[in-house]
Structures are given as C-alpha cells and as structure tokens.
Design a protein around this motif. Structure first.
Motif, PDB file in Angstrom:
ATOM      1  N   GLY A  33     111.471  59.217  40.885  1.00 38.69           N
ATOM      2  CA  GLY A  33     110.610  58.857  41.782  1.00 38.69           C
ATOM      3  C   GLY A  33     110.763  59.994  43.318  1.00 38.69           C
ATOM      4  N   TYR A  34     111.832  60.180  43.901  1.00 35.54           N
ATOM      5  CA  TYR A  34     111.691  61.335  44.950  1.00 35.54           C
ATOM      6  C   TYR A  34     111.201  62.793  44.110  1.00 35.54           C
ATOM      7  CZ  TYR A  34     114.825  58.195  47.161  1.00 35.54           C
ATOM      8  OH  TYR A  34     115.289  57.453  48.020  1.00 35.54           O
ATOM      9  N   LYS A  36     108.576  63.687  42.650  1.00 42.01           N
ATOM     10  CA  LYS A  36     107.096  62.491  42.569  1.00 42.01           C
ATOM     11  C   LYS A  36     106.273  62.858  43.482  1.00 42.01           C
ATOM     12  CE  LYS A  36     104.242  59.349  40.480  1.00 42.01           C
ATOM     13  NZ  LYS A  36     103.677  57.955  39.860  1.00 42.01           N
ATOM     14  N   LYS A  37     107.690  61.653  44.685  1.00 44.75           N
ATOM     15  CA  LYS A  37     107.169  61.856  45.658  1.00 44.75           C
ATOM     16  C   LYS A  37     107.245  62.980  46.554  1.00 44.75           C
ATOM     17  CE  LYS A  37     105.282  57.907  46.906  1.00 44.75           C
ATOM     18  NZ  LYS A  37     103.871  57.550  46.774  1.00 44.75           N
ATOM     19  N   GLU A  40     103.785  65.267  45.761  1.00 43.12           N
ATOM     20  CA  GLU A  40     102.585  64.229  46.250  1.00 43.12           C
ATOM     21  C   GLU A  40     102.395  64.926  47.896  1.00 43.12           C
ATOM     22  OE1 GLU A  40     102.866  60.174  45.827  1.00 43.12           O
ATOM     23  OE2 GLU A  40     101.238  59.579  47.802  1.00 43.12           O
ATOM     24  N   ILE A  41     103.423  64.647  48.392  1.00 43.63           N
ATOM     25  CA  ILE A  41     104.478  65.363  49.414  1.00 43.63           C
ATOM     26  C   ILE A  41     103.408  66.624  49.927  1.00 43.63           C
ATOM     27  CG2 ILE A  41     105.532  65.896  51.849  1.00 43.63           C
ATOM     28  CD1 ILE A  41     107.340  63.376  50.971  1.00 43.63           C
ATOM     29  N   ARG A  66     108.273  62.963  56.271  1.00 43.68           N
ATOM     30  CA  ARG A  66     109.133  62.451  55.292  1.00 43.68           C
ATOM     31  C   ARG A  66     109.480  63.632  54.047  1.00 43.68           C
ATOM     32  NH1 ARG A  66     110.799  57.728  55.809  1.00 43.68           N
ATOM     33  NH2 ARG A  66     110.792  57.434  54.331  1.00 43.68           N
ATOM     34  N   GLU A  67     108.911  64.261  54.300  1.00 44.47           N
ATOM     35  CA  GLU A  67     109.301  65.446  53.775  1.00 44.47           C
ATOM     36  C   GLU A  67     110.921  65.737  53.468  1.00 44.47           C
ATOM     37  OE1 GLU A  67     108.606  69.089  54.795  1.00 44.47           O
ATOM     38  OE2 GLU A  67     108.247  70.410  52.665  1.00 44.47           O
ATOM     39  N   ALA A  70     111.979  63.030  50.845  1.00 44.76           N
ATOM     40  CA  ALA A  70     111.807  63.057  48.971  1.00 44.76           C
ATOM     41  C   ALA A  70     112.666  64.675  48.962  1.00 44.76           C
ATOM     42  CB  ALA A  70     110.442  63.242  49.483  1.00 44.76           C
TER      43      ALA A  70
END
Ligand SMILES: [Fe+2]
Length: 202
Positions: A33-34, A36-37, A40-41, A66-67, A70
């Motif tokens: 999940g990390y 993937k994020k 995305e970021i 937020r970068e 992740a």
C-alpha cells in the motif's frame, strides 16, 4: 516510472524468526500500500500546479508533505524485510569494531535497540552518521517520516508498529522484540556495513 513492490515470500514458511505467514502476509499487503501511494503521489506531483503553494493547504504543498510518509513507509519496510530471515547470526569484524566504537559494546547496542523498540510505536533504525563516522540508533515515528537523522546511511531497520507483531504476539511485545533482534540476518547487515567502505575506517 512507477516503483514495483519487492517480493519477500522467501520469509514465509518459518524463515523469519517468530513470525507466522499470517502475520507476514498482512504486513506485506500494508507495505504494498505504501508503494502504491508513493507512485500515486509522485505521478500527481509530476502534473501538479506549482503556482500557488501554501502552508495551510494547496494540492502541491500537501503532496510534498505526504511524500516522505509514503517514501519512508516503502523504504523502511523493504530494509526491514531484507534484514529478517535465516542467515548468518554473526556480525563481521568491521561491523563489530564500528558497533564497539559507537556504543561501547555489541551488548550495549542491543540493549539500546531493545529500549527503542519498547519505546516505539515506530521504528528502530540504526544509522551510520557521515558527519562523525559513528553509529546511532534512531527512533523513527509518527508516520515513518519523523526522527530520522540527515546525512546518514541506514544499516538496520526493525518495525515496532503494532501491525508488525500483533497477530502473533498480541500484547507480548517484548517477545517480538527479542525474536526480531536475535533473528536479524547478518549476511544482509554485514553487506550494508561493507557499503560504508572507507567512511567507517576512521
Ligand atoms: Fe510495518
């Protein structure tokens, strides 16, 4: 280019000390999940409007805030899964020397590592500081992005968030910590020490 999650199925079947397949697979899913994020970021950052950055809120500003969550969520998990598993249990001569110079002894480093893991919801990250050529233990917390020193080379990463052990240990965190530290894969750690090259020879 999108980053691909790494595969750590080599740890399954009892190859990571004290961790069941149920526990590990749940943790792998969280790690993925990390990744993937992070992808995305970074994709959104590529196209983000940079004309109105703002401390309170702006899409570009928030993506940059937020970068690191992740990114460290991705990289620290990769380093953790890599330094688990069956392998040598012995530190190399170079690693031992640096640990002794930095902490006084191997046992003192282990005691400090244990204290950090018991203090954390977060990470034990043992780092080499290029500034003075010594090792330090970091307690990395909040959301994987707070507490990591700058100008360092990461050597050891051990996860002490509850998701890392709760399926197997419930509230017996000290048992997880003991297994995690005694089950470190020193083939991997010795290779990370070796990457320091001449920096560690002071
Ligand atoms: Fe984790």
């Amino acid at each position: 280019m999108a980053r691909e999650p790494k595969n750590f199925d080599n740890l399954l079947g009892g190859n990571a000390k004290g961790l069941s397949d149920l526990q590990l697979k749940a943790h792998f899913t969280l790690y993925q999940g990390y990744v993937k994020k992070l992808n995305e970021i970074r994709e959104k950052l590529g196209a983000a409007d940079r004309s109105a950055p703002n401390y309170s809120y702006n899409e570009y500003s928030e993506l940059k805030r937020r970068e690191p969550v992740a990114y460290n969520g991705t990289v620290l998990h990769e380093m953790y899964f890599e330094n688990l598993g069956n392998g040598s249990t012995a530190a190399s001569e170079g690693a031992k020397k640096l640990i002794d110079q930095s902490f006084g002894s191997y046992d003192a480093w282990m005691a400090d590592s244990k204290a950090i893991l018991m203090s954390a919801h977060g990470w034990l990250v043992t780092v080499f500081d290029y500034s003075d050529g010594k090792l330090y233990n970091n307690l990395v917390r909040t959301e994987h992005d707070v507490g990591l020193f700058a100008n360092v080379h990461v050597i050891v990463a051990v996860d002490a968030w509850e998701h890392a052990y709760f399926a197997d240990y419930q509230t017996k965190k000290a048992d997880y910590v003991a297994n995690a530290l005694s089950g470190l894969n020193w083939d991997v750690l010795n290779a990370r020490f070796a990457q320091l090259g001449g920096h560690a020879a002071k």
